[in-house]
Design an enzyme around this catalytic site. Sequence first.
Site, PDB file in Angstrom:
ATOM      1  N   THR A  82      13.136  89.102  77.640  1.00  0.00           N
ATOM      2  CA  THR A  82      13.132  90.486  78.121  1.00  0.00           C
ATOM      3  C   THR A  82      12.873  91.502  77.012  1.00  0.00           C
ATOM      4  O   THR A  82      12.827  92.706  77.276  1.00  0.00           O
ATOM      5  CB  THR A  82      14.486  90.858  78.756  1.00  0.00           C
ATOM      6  N   LYS A  83      12.722  91.047  75.787  1.00  0.00           N
ATOM      7  CA  LYS A  83      12.641  92.015  74.683  1.00  0.00           C
ATOM      8  C   LYS A  83      11.217  92.571  74.528  1.00  0.00           C
ATOM      9  O   LYS A  83      10.278  92.083  75.155  1.00  0.00           O
ATOM     10  CB  LYS A  83      13.157  91.369  73.401  1.00  0.00           C
ATOM     11  N   THR A  84      11.070  93.568  73.660  1.00  0.00           N
ATOM     12  CA  THR A  84       9.803  94.321  73.593  1.00  0.00           C
ATOM     13  C   THR A  84       8.654  93.493  73.026  1.00  0.00           C
ATOM     14  O   THR A  84       7.489  93.836  73.224  1.00  0.00           O
ATOM     15  CB  THR A  84       9.980  95.585  72.744  1.00  0.00           C
TER      16      THR A  84
ATOM     17  N   TYR B 249      13.497  87.283  72.647  1.00  0.00           N
ATOM     18  CA  TYR B 249      13.951  86.774  73.951  1.00  0.00           C
ATOM     19  C   TYR B 249      13.024  87.310  75.052  1.00  0.00           C
ATOM     20  O   TYR B 249      12.331  88.307  74.860  1.00  0.00           O
ATOM     21  CB  TYR B 249      15.405  87.231  74.165  1.00  0.00           C
TER      22      TYR B 249
ATOM     23  N   ALA C  33      17.826  93.766  67.857  1.00  0.00           N
ATOM     24  CA  ALA C  33      17.307  93.032  69.018  1.00  0.00           C
ATOM     25  C   ALA C  33      16.544  93.954  69.973  1.00  0.00           C
ATOM     26  O   ALA C  33      15.663  93.503  70.701  1.00  0.00           O
ATOM     27  CB  ALA C  33      18.447  92.324  69.749  1.00  0.00           C
TER      28      ALA C  33
END
Length: 395
Positions: free
Chosen positions: A192-194, A190, A166
Site C-alpha cells: 500500500t505504500k507510495t 509494502y 514508511a
Amino acid sequence: MSTVNAPAAAELAFLPFHVADIGDAEVEAVVQVLRSGWLTTGPVVREFEAEFARAVGAKHAVGLNSATAALHLALDAVGLTPGDEVIVPAMTFAATAEVVRYFQAVPVLVDCDPETLNIRAVDIEPAITARTKAIIPVHMAGLSCDLDPILALARSHNLPVIEDAAHAFPSTYKGRKIGSLSDMTAFSFYATKTLTTGEGGMLTTDNDAYAERARIMGLHGISRHAWNRYTSKGTWRYDILYPGFKYNLTDIAAALGRVQLARSVELWEARQRVAQQYDAAFADIPEVRIPARTAESQHAWHLYPIRLDLQQLRIGRDEVIDRLRAAGIGTSVHFIPLHHHPYYQSTFGYSGREFPNTVGAFESLISLPIYSTLDTSAVHRVVQTLADIIAASRA
Ligand SMILES: *Cc1c(COP(=O)(O)O)cnc(C)c1O
C-alpha cells in the site's frame, strides 16, 4: 434526502482503500528477472540501492525485505541492549515499537502534535532518561516531522535518530530529502505504500559502519559479499560473524522497485492532485477537517487522513466508516494508538487514556482513498458519499 442507501449507489463497484499502480513497465521488468534465472538478491538489487540512495541523497541504501527489517537492523546497528529505552510515538503502526521489543528493550511511547499528528521535540524531551538509546520519529501520512528541533535535542543527549519513513517517500523537510537527514532512515515498499515492491524496504544512512553492520546482519551475519557466492565472481567461502537475520530483498522485488522509483514523480503528482481535489471539495463541509500541512514539508501523500467534527454529528467515526463501506467505499484508520492495544496495556500498564492529542485525534480519524489511479469521478464519489452521510447525521 440521503442518497447513501439509494440502489444506484449500492450498484457501483467497490472503491478500494488502496490499489497499487502497476503498469506494463513493472510487469516487463519482473518478467525479465524471472527469465534471467537469477531470482534472489543480485545485480538488480544493487542497481535499485544505488538509484534509491541517489534519489534521497544518502551515501548508502541497503535493500531489505521490509521497513520492519530496516528498523530492526538500525536498532541493532546502534547497539540496543535489554532494558534500554527507545522513544516512539504512540500514534504509529505496530512495527515501529515491536522492533524495540526484539531486544527486550522498552518502547517509551509519547504524544504527538494535535495538528500534524507528528512527534515533536517537546513530546520527546520529558521522556528522555539515562536509559534512552534512540529516538524513532514517524512522518505521519507522509508529512515530515519538524526534524531540526528533534535532531538538536538528540544531539544534545548524544542519541541517534532513526526515522520511520514508511510513509515518507518522496518527502522533504526544509527542502532536504527525507532519507538524508538523520542517522538512519527506514522506508517501506509494502503493497500500500507510495513506492511498492509488494514487500520490501530500504535503510538509508551516511554512516559507513551502520551500513556495513546492516548488510551483514541482514544476511545471516555472514561476511559481506556473501550474496554473490553462487555467481562467477563469488567464492564458496564465507565466515559467520554474528547470528544474523534473513532480511534480503529479491531481484524480483527490486525490478518492480526500480520502475516505481523511475515513476515516483509522476505517481506523487497524481496523489497530490487527489489531495488537492479533496481539499477543495471539503472546504464546503465544515464537519470535515483536512490533513495538516506545514511550510517546511513536501507531503508524500501516502495517506489522506481527515478528522470529523464529532460535536456536530449524531453518529461517531465508526458509524461513518460503516456507512461509507455500505456505499461501497473502502477507508481505514491510521492509527489505533499503540497504548490502546492489549499487548501494550498488559505489558506496560497503559490505561489507554494517556497521550490526549493522540487519543483525541484517533477518535475522529478516517483515512480516505488516495492513490495515483484514483480518478476525478472516484474522488467526487467519495466526497459526495461522505457529504450525504454527514448531511443525514448533523446534530
Ligand atoms: C507500513 C509501516 C511500517 C512497516 O513497513 P513494512 O515494510 O511492512 O515492514 C512501519 N511503520 C509505519 C508507520 C508503517 O506505516
